[in-house]
Design a protein around this motif. Structure first.
Motif, short mmCIF file in Angstrom:
data_model
loop_
_atom_site.label_atom_id
_atom_site.label_comp_id
_atom_site.label_asym_id
_atom_site.label_seq_id
_atom_site.Cartn_x
_atom_site.Cartn_y
_atom_site.Cartn_z
N PHE A 254 -39.64 -11.72 23.85
CA PHE A 254 -40.53 -12.10 22.76
C PHE A 254 -40.09 -13.37 22.07
O PHE A 254 -40.90 -14.10 21.52
CB PHE A 254 -40.65 -10.97 21.73
N SER A 255 -38.78 -13.61 22.12
CA SER A 255 -38.26 -14.78 21.40
C SER A 255 -38.60 -16.08 22.14
O SER A 255 -38.43 -17.16 21.60
CB SER A 255 -36.75 -14.68 21.27
N LYS A 256 -39.09 -15.97 23.37
CA LYS A 256 -39.28 -17.18 24.17
C LYS A 256 -40.49 -18.00 23.77
O LYS A 256 -40.57 -19.18 24.08
CB LYS A 256 -39.37 -16.80 25.66
N GLU A 257 -41.48 -17.37 23.16
CA GLU A 257 -42.64 -18.14 22.71
C GLU A 257 -42.70 -17.97 21.20
O GLU A 257 -43.02 -16.90 20.70
CB GLU A 257 -43.91 -17.64 23.40
N ALA A 258 -42.40 -19.05 20.49
CA ALA A 258 -42.10 -18.97 19.06
C ALA A 258 -43.19 -18.33 18.21
O ALA A 258 -42.94 -17.42 17.42
CB ALA A 258 -41.76 -20.35 18.54
N SER B 75 -49.21 -8.14 26.78
CA SER B 75 -48.27 -8.32 27.90
C SER B 75 -48.00 -9.75 28.34
O SER B 75 -47.44 -9.97 29.41
CB SER B 75 -48.76 -7.51 29.10
N GLU B 76 -48.40 -10.74 27.55
CA GLU B 76 -48.16 -12.13 27.98
C GLU B 76 -46.73 -12.35 28.46
O GLU B 76 -46.51 -12.96 29.51
CB GLU B 76 -48.44 -13.11 26.82
N THR B 77 -45.75 -11.90 27.69
CA THR B 77 -44.36 -12.25 28.01
C THR B 77 -43.89 -11.65 29.34
O THR B 77 -43.35 -12.35 30.18
CB THR B 77 -43.40 -11.82 26.88
N ILE B 78 -44.15 -10.36 29.54
CA ILE B 78 -43.68 -9.75 30.79
C ILE B 78 -44.46 -10.29 31.98
O ILE B 78 -43.94 -10.46 33.08
CB ILE B 78 -43.74 -8.20 30.71
N GLU C 108 -56.85 -17.83 12.27
CA GLU C 108 -57.28 -16.54 12.83
C GLU C 108 -57.02 -16.45 14.34
O GLU C 108 -57.36 -15.45 14.97
CB GLU C 108 -58.77 -16.33 12.56
N ARG C 109 -56.44 -17.50 14.89
CA ARG C 109 -56.18 -17.51 16.33
C ARG C 109 -55.10 -16.52 16.74
O ARG C 109 -54.21 -16.21 15.95
CB ARG C 109 -55.69 -18.91 16.76
N PHE C 110 -55.16 -16.13 17.98
CA PHE C 110 -54.13 -15.30 18.63
C PHE C 110 -52.80 -16.05 18.58
O PHE C 110 -52.76 -17.27 18.74
CB PHE C 110 -54.57 -15.10 20.08
N ALA C 111 -51.72 -15.29 18.37
CA ALA C 111 -50.41 -15.92 18.25
C ALA C 111 -49.98 -16.50 19.59
O ALA C 111 -49.64 -15.77 20.53
CB ALA C 111 -49.39 -14.88 17.78
N GLY C 112 -50.01 -17.82 19.69
CA GLY C 112 -49.65 -18.48 20.95
C GLY C 112 -50.82 -19.21 21.59
O GLY C 112 -50.65 -19.88 22.59
N ALA C 113 -52.02 -19.07 21.02
CA ALA C 113 -53.22 -19.68 21.60
C ALA C 113 -53.52 -21.04 20.97
O ALA C 113 -53.22 -21.27 19.81
CB ALA C 113 -54.42 -18.76 21.42
N LEU C 114 -54.13 -21.92 21.78
CA LEU C 114 -54.63 -23.19 21.26
C LEU C 114 -56.08 -23.04 20.82
O LEU C 114 -56.58 -23.80 20.00
CB LEU C 114 -54.53 -24.28 22.32
N GLU C 115 -56.77 -22.10 21.43
CA GLU C 115 -58.15 -21.81 21.05
C GLU C 115 -58.40 -20.34 21.31
O GLU C 115 -57.99 -19.82 22.35
CB GLU C 115 -59.12 -22.65 21.90
N THR C 116 -59.04 -19.67 20.34
CA THR C 116 -59.45 -18.29 20.56
C THR C 116 -60.96 -18.20 20.48
O THR C 116 -61.55 -18.52 19.45
CB THR C 116 -58.80 -17.34 19.52
N TYR C 117 -61.56 -17.79 21.60
CA TYR C 117 -63.00 -17.54 21.65
C TYR C 117 -63.23 -16.08 21.30
O TYR C 117 -62.42 -15.22 21.67
CB TYR C 117 -63.54 -17.80 23.05
N CYS C 118 -64.31 -15.80 20.58
CA CYS C 118 -64.52 -14.41 20.18
C CYS C 118 -66.00 -14.06 20.20
O CYS C 118 -66.86 -14.94 20.26
CB CYS C 118 -63.95 -14.17 18.78
N ASN D 19 -48.32 -23.14 26.71
CA ASN D 19 -47.27 -22.52 25.90
C ASN D 19 -46.44 -21.50 26.66
O ASN D 19 -45.21 -21.53 26.62
CB ASN D 19 -47.87 -21.84 24.66
N PHE D 20 -47.12 -20.58 27.34
CA PHE D 20 -46.36 -19.55 28.04
C PHE D 20 -45.72 -20.10 29.32
O PHE D 20 -44.63 -19.68 29.70
CB PHE D 20 -47.24 -18.32 28.31
#
Lengths: 491, 491
Positions: A75-79, A124-127, A215-225, A247-248
């Motif tokens: 988890f620490s790998k993507e700030a 599950s992004e990190t794993i 309001e974006r997802f943590a780690g996203a540049l753009e969140t579509y909803c 990022n990932f």
């Protein structure tokens, strides 16, 4: 009206909680914040899954499965991701229990402490990106289009059945692409897939848009909803699709060799919908009598209830009922014939109203004489007597009619509850009274967004995809703004 | 022979591990003992799930979903169960991480300790029976026939892909009945459903039987099982179905009112199969060239490989290939046409051999001239040239032929590797050399069973359902015995 069901007018929130339990969709378990999805609720979820899974496969995705546990260090790998997800979570610290020496029962064995704690996946992004490093070497391995159906855990303080639970079921798509353009196209495509599913199957109209930065997802540049509107005027985010940039890939060192032999980081997306959709389904269509289900997702689309006195009449009615059931099934409909003699017809009528079965057919001795059927629609509660010669075709047609009616009714509600405002006072009044979506000019800063949220509890639900350019000024600061955004209080 | 694949003769165990990875079924993850199921492996698992799910529903079961976490105290309620399952398990003790004050990263927040530890489910009897107490009041609520598809965690010290992993996917059925007779009938029915699935879809012959007391599920009065034999002469338990008596009903106080108004404890069963079946599938049929998949479960049943020089030839071949693909698909077959120009035909031949695609069709310029196709069977590695006029029908027929051949081949292997012995010396020799099932007389005591296990590593796999009465004497103690039981070394 259903027995003991609070009405929406009395208390919408209580109505929802009671309905989910009374209609046998789900219930709370002995484990804090975790629900039990009951067979009737799960049958609806299975239908959702089947359609979504088909749509994912038709757009080239494959399913796979990744571990439920994620080492803490991942988890620490993507700030930005760690702040968003690794804080309120279930932490596995030990791998053994043992009998207490004082005989008081079983205790955690202090000798079985893990070297590194494991987090029960909140997403599950990190794993997955740790795995993609091994799967991606060259442009030939791209795009990588993977989906996973899984359970995830987020330690929520205030939980509500389906809407917010500590454990929930979902799907999470994770894709890798050679170019930024492809990744953005994928993220947009999946937003469109979600919108198509929610509108066409759930009969819930949605607004497609992008989230503001905060309001974006943590780690996203753009969140579509996709955002839906519930009957109490509150919005519900029904699905999100994220463009994650590199990022990932950078956090987990996932590079590919281009055709020209250069090493480049790949581009990523992730996207998900969850059992939260069950909450949206219930809150959009249901009424004070109980659930109202769209035919495309109803486990039983038609129920046949026999009206009779004594066994002889039951047998006569059953012959006709079974014949009708057979004919309707031949047309592809899901039809139940409830010939239980342990419950009265009136009880059954209430039961299937509460359970939201789209069409109920009653057959009694008089119908046998006349060759008729009494057909009741759940959506409008209207009854119609249909002749034998036309009943099958009419009921087949009713499926589409009901599906369309539910969608249109929800769309009308949303139209009536979408307000354009030009001042902050007007905004506050609408948010406090009528609710719904409020379309307003905003200066584009996180600061103003925060202020509005603190003062009104309304958040920016999205910047609609089809937003029109319109010169204006921020309703709060008066600064220039070139389009309106959609606000609402939200689930 | 596949490149770099160890042969079965060299090292069966190594062959298996390499094959699972090289054929893209699964791989180890960064989390100890947890696997990643890759898309190709998951596609096979999905086909298994679909058939099993259909069979469960056809026998009246409904799906539901229960929490992944089980409070520690629940395990203590059923005495034998706790020893069997609650010892080696993943224990959640905290619900929050935080940034370390010294900036060294994220750490477990000591202030977020759970009052009661949660166990990640190793199996769900306890949480489900805690729920059933609320669902069951009267005989009208019975039988309750529920299945769950889920992930479970057992802290295994030595893990192997699919065969024994810390996390695995499975289904677990949990049923409640009014009478002992009904519960036993259910447990037997599900053993038969499993046997039908494993034999008809996986093409793996199984022995149906019951376990001895020491091999029973923790908390069961009877464990029914199906046992398969792998190509190295070791047995693999492919599925189990348990008659649980009233143990869980008593532990969780689940009673029902009979028609006469009396309060009685209900009778229970549970039954499950897991991703372990994937291991059985691989080990039963595959060979030194790679996977061999039965047509009923193969994600691609037929692959068409074009042979060509230059784009013009590719186009000519493709027209014929696509037409054949269309015709085969119209017959319900899953057919892939691999027209990638990034790989050579030879590479593709090896690839699909490794992946176990049942039928490979090659089409080259000469075939176009003659109107023929070169058809290769994966199971026998035989090639046949087929004429255009008959190829579709012949390939449709091949699907059944291959399915049957795989089953019969495995059945022959098992027949050849099932030995009746009359002395313990003979037993030890067979177990040590030929392996396979050994049928022998045993005195019925756990003591003798233990001794045999310690001395030979062979365990009693089951007492076959169709066991014949035969007076004899225990091969170890000489005590009287009235039927033979099946021994084997096992996975």
């Amino acid at each position: 009206m259903a027995k003991n069901l609070t009405t929406r007018g009395e208390d919408y929130s209580k109505w929802y909680n009671e309905l989910v339990i009374q209609a046998d969709l789900a219930e709370n378990s002995g484990v804090r914040g975790c629900m039990v999805i009951k067979p009737y609720g799960y049958a609806i979820w299975e239908k959702m899954q089947a359609e979504l899974d088909r749509m994912f496969k038709e757009t080239g995705h494959q399913n796979a499965y990744f571990p439920i546990f994620i080492p803490k260090s991942y988890f620490s790998k993507e700030a930005s991701h760690v702040d968003g997800f690794a804080k309120e979570c279930a932490v596995v610290t030990h791998y053994r229990l043992k009998n207490a020496e004082d005989g008081s029962g079983i205790i955690v064995d202090p000798d079985a402490k893990l070297e590194e704690e494991l987090i029960v996946r909140p997403t599950s992004e990190t794993i997955i990106w740790d795995t993609y490093r091994k799967w991606i070497q060259s442009y030939r391995d791209l795009p990588l289009l993977i989906n996973q159906w899984a359970n995830v855990v987020r330690w929520e303080m205030r939980t509500r059945l389906f809407l917010r639970t500590t454990e929930f079921l979902w799907q999470e798509g994770h894709t890798a692409h050679a170019t930024k353009k492809e990744a953005i196209a994928e993220a947009e495509q999946m937003m469109n897939v979600y919108a198509e599913f929610v509108e066409n199957y759930m009969a819930v109209p949605v607004i497609k848009g992008t989230k503001t930065e905060s309001e974006r997802f943590a780690g996203a540049l753009e969140t579509y909803c996709i955002e839906a509107l519930m009957q109490d005027g509150k919005a519900l985010q029904a699905g999100t699709s994220h463009f994650l940039g590199q990022n990932f890939a950078k956090a987990f060192d996932v590079k590919y060799a281009t055709k020209e032999g250069k090493q480049e980081y790949v581009w990523a997306t992730s996207w998900g919908v969850s059992t939260r959709l069950m909450g949206a389904l219930v809150m959009t269509h249901s009424d004070d009598n109980g659930l109202v289900l769209p035919p495309k997702l109803a486990p039983d689309q038609v129920v046949i209830v026999p009206i009779y006195r004594g066994e002889e009449q039951l047998e006569e009615v059953s012959v006709v009922a079974r014949e009708l059931q057979k004919e309707l099934r031949a047309k592809g409909l899901r039809v139940k014939f409830d010939d239980r003699d342990t419950q009265k017809p009136g009880w059954k009528f209430n039961e299937y109203e509460l359970k939201g079965v789209p069409v109920r057919i009653a057959i009694g001795p008089k119908d046998l004489e006349k060759g008729t059927f009494e057909v009741a629609r759940r959506d409008t509660l209207q009854k119609e007597v249909m002749d034998k010669g036309v009943v099958v075709d009419k009921i087949v047609a009713l499926m589409d009619e009901i599906q369309d009616n539910l969608y249109n009714r929800a769309l009308n509600y949303r139209s009536e509850h979408t307000t354009e405002v030009s001042s902050y006072d007007e905004f506050k009044e609408i948010i406090d009274t009528k609710g719904g979506f409020v379309s307003a000019h905003w200066d584009g800063t996180t600061e103003t967004e925060e202020r509005i949220k603190n003062e009104t509890k309304a958040t920016i639900r999205c910047i609609p995809i089809d937003v029109k350019q319109e010169e204006g000024s921020c309703m709060v600061t008066g600064k220039p703004s070139s389009y309106r955004v959609l606000f609402a209080k939200a689930y």
